[in-house]
Design a protein around this motif. Structure first.
Motif, PDB file in Angstrom:
ATOM      1  N   SER A  65       0.853  -1.186   0.000  1.00 14.95           N
ATOM      2  CA  SER A  65       0.000   0.000   0.000  1.00 14.95           C
ATOM      3  C   SER A  65       0.889   1.236   0.000  1.00 14.95           C
ATOM      4  O   SER A  65       2.056   1.177   0.380  1.00 14.95           O
ATOM      5  CB  SER A  65      -0.921   0.016   1.221  1.00 14.95           C
ATOM      6  OG  SER A  65      -0.169   0.130   2.405  1.00 14.95           O
ATOM      7  N   THR A  66       0.318   2.340  -0.441  1.00 12.30           N
ATOM      8  CA  THR A  66       1.050   3.597  -0.415  1.00 12.30           C
ATOM      9  C   THR A  66       0.732   4.315   0.885  1.00 12.30           C
ATOM     10  O   THR A  66      -0.299   4.059   1.514  1.00 12.30           O
ATOM     11  CB  THR A  66       0.662   4.501  -1.604  1.00 12.30           C
ATOM     12  OG1 THR A  66      -0.703   4.849  -1.477  1.00 12.30           O
ATOM     13  CG2 THR A  66       0.921   3.811  -2.922  1.00 12.30           C
ATOM     14  N   LEU A  67       1.601   5.217   1.264  1.00 15.55           N
ATOM     15  CA  LEU A  67       1.326   6.004   2.458  1.00 15.55           C
ATOM     16  C   LEU A  67       0.244   7.047   2.175  1.00 15.55           C
ATOM     17  O   LEU A  67      -0.392   7.535   3.085  1.00 15.55           O
ATOM     18  CB  LEU A  67       2.606   6.669   2.967  1.00 15.55           C
ATOM     19  CG  LEU A  67       3.685   5.682   3.440  1.00 15.55           C
ATOM     20  CD1 LEU A  67       4.899   6.433   3.979  1.00 15.55           C
ATOM     21  CD2 LEU A  67       3.157   4.723   4.475  1.00 15.55           C
ATOM     22  N   VAL A  68       0.032   7.352   0.875  1.00 16.70           N
ATOM     23  CA  VAL A  68      -1.021   8.294   0.485  1.00 16.70           C
ATOM     24  C   VAL A  68      -2.393   7.724   0.830  1.00 16.70           C
ATOM     25  O   VAL A  68      -3.249   8.414   1.361  1.00 16.70           O
ATOM     26  CB  VAL A  68      -0.930   8.623  -1.026  1.00 16.70           C
ATOM     27  CG1 VAL A  68      -2.106   9.454  -1.481  1.00 16.70           C
ATOM     28  CG2 VAL A  68       0.380   9.330  -1.330  1.00 16.70           C
ATOM     29  N   SER A  69      -2.624   6.445   0.505  1.00 16.46           N
ATOM     30  CA  SER A  69      -3.891   5.790   0.859  1.00 16.46           C
ATOM     31  C   SER A  69      -3.592   4.399   1.392  1.00 16.46           C
ATOM     32  O   SER A  69      -3.677   3.410   0.678  1.00 16.46           O
ATOM     33  CB  SER A  69      -4.861   5.745  -0.321  1.00 16.46           C
ATOM     34  OG  SER A  69      -4.219   5.477  -1.503  1.00 16.46           O
ATOM     35  N   PRO A  70      -3.229   4.316   2.682  1.00 13.09           N
ATOM     36  CA  PRO A  70      -2.818   3.041   3.274  1.00 13.09           C
ATOM     37  C   PRO A  70      -3.920   1.992   3.358  1.00 13.09           C
ATOM     38  O   PRO A  70      -3.631   0.818   3.521  1.00 13.09           O
ATOM     39  CB  PRO A  70      -2.319   3.432   4.668  1.00 13.09           C
ATOM     40  CG  PRO A  70      -2.911   4.757   4.954  1.00 13.09           C
ATOM     41  CD  PRO A  70      -3.148   5.423   3.633  1.00 13.09           C
ATOM     42  N   THR A  71      -5.165   2.389   3.250  1.00  9.96           N
ATOM     43  CA  THR A  71      -6.240   1.405   3.318  1.00  9.96           C
ATOM     44  C   THR A  71      -6.433   0.669   1.992  1.00  9.96           C
ATOM     45  O   THR A  71      -7.060  -0.379   1.959  1.00  9.96           O
ATOM     46  CB  THR A  71      -7.569   2.058   3.730  1.00  9.96           C
ATOM     47  OG1 THR A  71      -7.880   3.094   2.809  1.00  9.96           O
ATOM     48  CG2 THR A  71      -7.484   2.621   5.135  1.00  9.96           C
ATOM     49  N   LEU A  72      -5.909   1.215   0.914  1.00  6.47           N
ATOM     50  CA  LEU A  72      -5.986   0.546  -0.383  1.00  6.47           C
ATOM     51  C   LEU A  72      -4.732  -0.299  -0.559  1.00  6.47           C
ATOM     52  O   LEU A  72      -3.641   0.215  -0.736  1.00  6.47           O
ATOM     53  CB  LEU A  72      -6.100   1.574  -1.519  1.00  6.47           C
ATOM     54  CG  LEU A  72      -7.387   2.385  -1.520  1.00  6.47           C
ATOM     55  CD1 LEU A  72      -7.315   3.473  -2.574  1.00  6.47           C
ATOM     56  CD2 LEU A  72      -8.590   1.492  -1.758  1.00  6.47           C
ATOM     57  N   ARG A  73      -4.911  -1.607  -0.480  1.00 13.38           N
ATOM     58  CA  ARG A  73      -3.787  -2.540  -0.583  1.00 13.38           C
ATOM     59  C   ARG A  73      -3.926  -3.366  -1.835  1.00 13.38           C
ATOM     60  O   ARG A  73      -5.028  -3.718  -2.225  1.00 13.38           O
ATOM     61  CB  ARG A  73      -3.742  -3.460   0.623  1.00 13.38           C
ATOM     62  CG  ARG A  73      -3.416  -2.743   1.898  1.00 13.38           C
ATOM     63  CD  ARG A  73      -3.149  -3.744   3.014  1.00 13.38           C
ATOM     64  NE  ARG A  73      -2.419  -3.093   4.065  1.00 13.38           N
ATOM     65  CZ  ARG A  73      -1.094  -3.084   4.173  1.00 13.38           C
ATOM     66  NH1 ARG A  73      -0.357  -3.721   3.296  1.00 13.38           N
ATOM     67  NH2 ARG A  73      -0.509  -2.462   5.161  1.00 13.38           N
ATOM     68  N   GLU A  74      -2.790  -3.676  -2.442  1.00  9.12           N
ATOM     69  CA  GLU A  74      -2.770  -4.525  -3.621  1.00  9.12           C
ATOM     70  C   GLU A  74      -1.963  -5.775  -3.278  1.00  9.12           C
ATOM     71  O   GLU A  74      -0.878  -5.684  -2.719  1.00  9.12           O
ATOM     72  CB  GLU A  74      -2.118  -3.760  -4.781  1.00  9.12           C
ATOM     73  CG  GLU A  74      -2.492  -4.284  -6.129  1.00  9.12           C
ATOM     74  CD  GLU A  74      -2.042  -3.355  -7.246  1.00  9.12           C
ATOM     75  OE1 GLU A  74      -1.336  -3.843  -8.145  1.00  9.12           O
ATOM     76  OE2 GLU A  74      -2.402  -2.162  -7.226  1.00  9.12           O
ATOM     77  N   TYR A  75      -2.526  -6.937  -3.566  1.00  9.99           N
ATOM     78  CA  TYR A  75      -1.851  -8.211  -3.324  1.00  9.99           C
ATOM     79  C   TYR A  75      -0.870  -8.435  -4.468  1.00  9.99           C
ATOM     80  O   TYR A  75      -1.260  -8.390  -5.634  1.00  9.99           O
ATOM     81  CB  TYR A  75      -2.889  -9.333  -3.254  1.00  9.99           C
ATOM     82  CG  TYR A  75      -2.353 -10.619  -2.710  1.00  9.99           C
ATOM     83  CD1 TYR A  75      -2.044 -10.744  -1.357  1.00  9.99           C
ATOM     84  CD2 TYR A  75      -2.153 -11.720  -3.539  1.00  9.99           C
ATOM     85  CE1 TYR A  75      -1.564 -11.938  -0.842  1.00  9.99           C
ATOM     86  CE2 TYR A  75      -1.668 -12.908  -3.021  1.00  9.99           C
ATOM     87  CZ  TYR A  75      -1.378 -13.003  -1.677  1.00  9.99           C
ATOM     88  OH  TYR A  75      -0.894 -14.184  -1.165  1.00  9.99           O
ATOM     89  N   MET A  76       0.410  -8.673  -4.153  1.00 15.74           N
ATOM     90  CA  MET A  76       1.444  -8.745  -5.176  1.00 15.74           C
ATOM     91  C   MET A  76       2.423  -9.873  -4.893  1.00 15.74           C
ATOM     92  O   MET A  76       2.547 -10.330  -3.764  1.00 15.74           O
ATOM     93  CB  MET A  76       2.195  -7.413  -5.234  1.00 15.74           C
ATOM     94  CG  MET A  76       1.287  -6.213  -5.376  1.00 15.74           C
ATOM     95  SD  MET A  76       2.182  -4.684  -5.369  1.00 15.74           S
ATOM     96  CE  MET A  76       2.079  -4.304  -7.087  1.00 15.74           C
ATOM     97  N   THR A  77       3.138 -10.264  -5.937  1.00 20.03           N
ATOM     98  CA  THR A  77       4.230 -11.213  -5.806  1.00 20.03           C
ATOM     99  C   THR A  77       5.537 -10.433  -5.916  1.00 20.03           C
ATOM    100  O   THR A  77       5.705  -9.616  -6.820  1.00 20.03           O
ATOM    101  CB  THR A  77       4.165 -12.279  -6.916  1.00 20.03           C
ATOM    102  OG1 THR A  77       2.902 -12.944  -6.817  1.00 20.03           O
ATOM    103  CG2 THR A  77       5.282 -13.293  -6.769  1.00 20.03           C
TER     104      THR A  77
END
Length: 126
Positions: A23-35
């Motif tokens: 997630s970014t510090l700009v919008s920490p609630t928006l997370r992306e699942y990544m490898t």
């Protein structure tokens, strides 16, 4: 936890756990699942050019990654790092080789995360 044991646990998580959230510090609630793939103490991944992660990175390149917490010890890493778009062909080629036979689509951007801080979070024992 003593330093050597701590480093061994961090290394184990980095070797065993390739998938996590970013997630970014700009919008920490928006997370992306990544490898994630590791090379020279940096984490590499990919995402779509128009993803929310990219929009957040454009405002502030500092990100937060959670990695681990799976079948091994249950411990996980909380990683803070600075993200850069990988635009050199050698970096793109290396990531494609790491992924195997999967081709990189035109709408995908390769990201490099230069780690600034790593925190080992130990699993709660019940």
């Amino acid at each position: 936890m003593e330093t050597e044991k701590l480093m061994d646990e961090i290394d184990l998580i980095l070797q065993m756990s390739k998938a996590g959230t970013m997630s970014t510090l700009v919008s920490p609630t928006l997370r992306e699942y990544m490898t994630f793939y590791i090379k020279d103490y940096a984490l590499y991944t990919e995402t779509k050019k128009n993803s929310l992660i990219i929009r957040g990175i454009e405002h502030d390149p500092i990100i937060d990654i959670t990695l681990g917490g799976d079948e091994g010890s249950g411990n996980y890493l909380d990683i803070v790092g600075e993200t850069k778009v990988v635009d050199d062909q050698e970096g793109v080629d290396w990531l494609q080789w790491e992924k195997g036979l999967f081709a990189v689509a035109d709408d995908v951007v390769m990201l490099k995360v230069v780690v600034q801080k790593v925190k080992l979070v130990e699993a709660v024992q019940e």
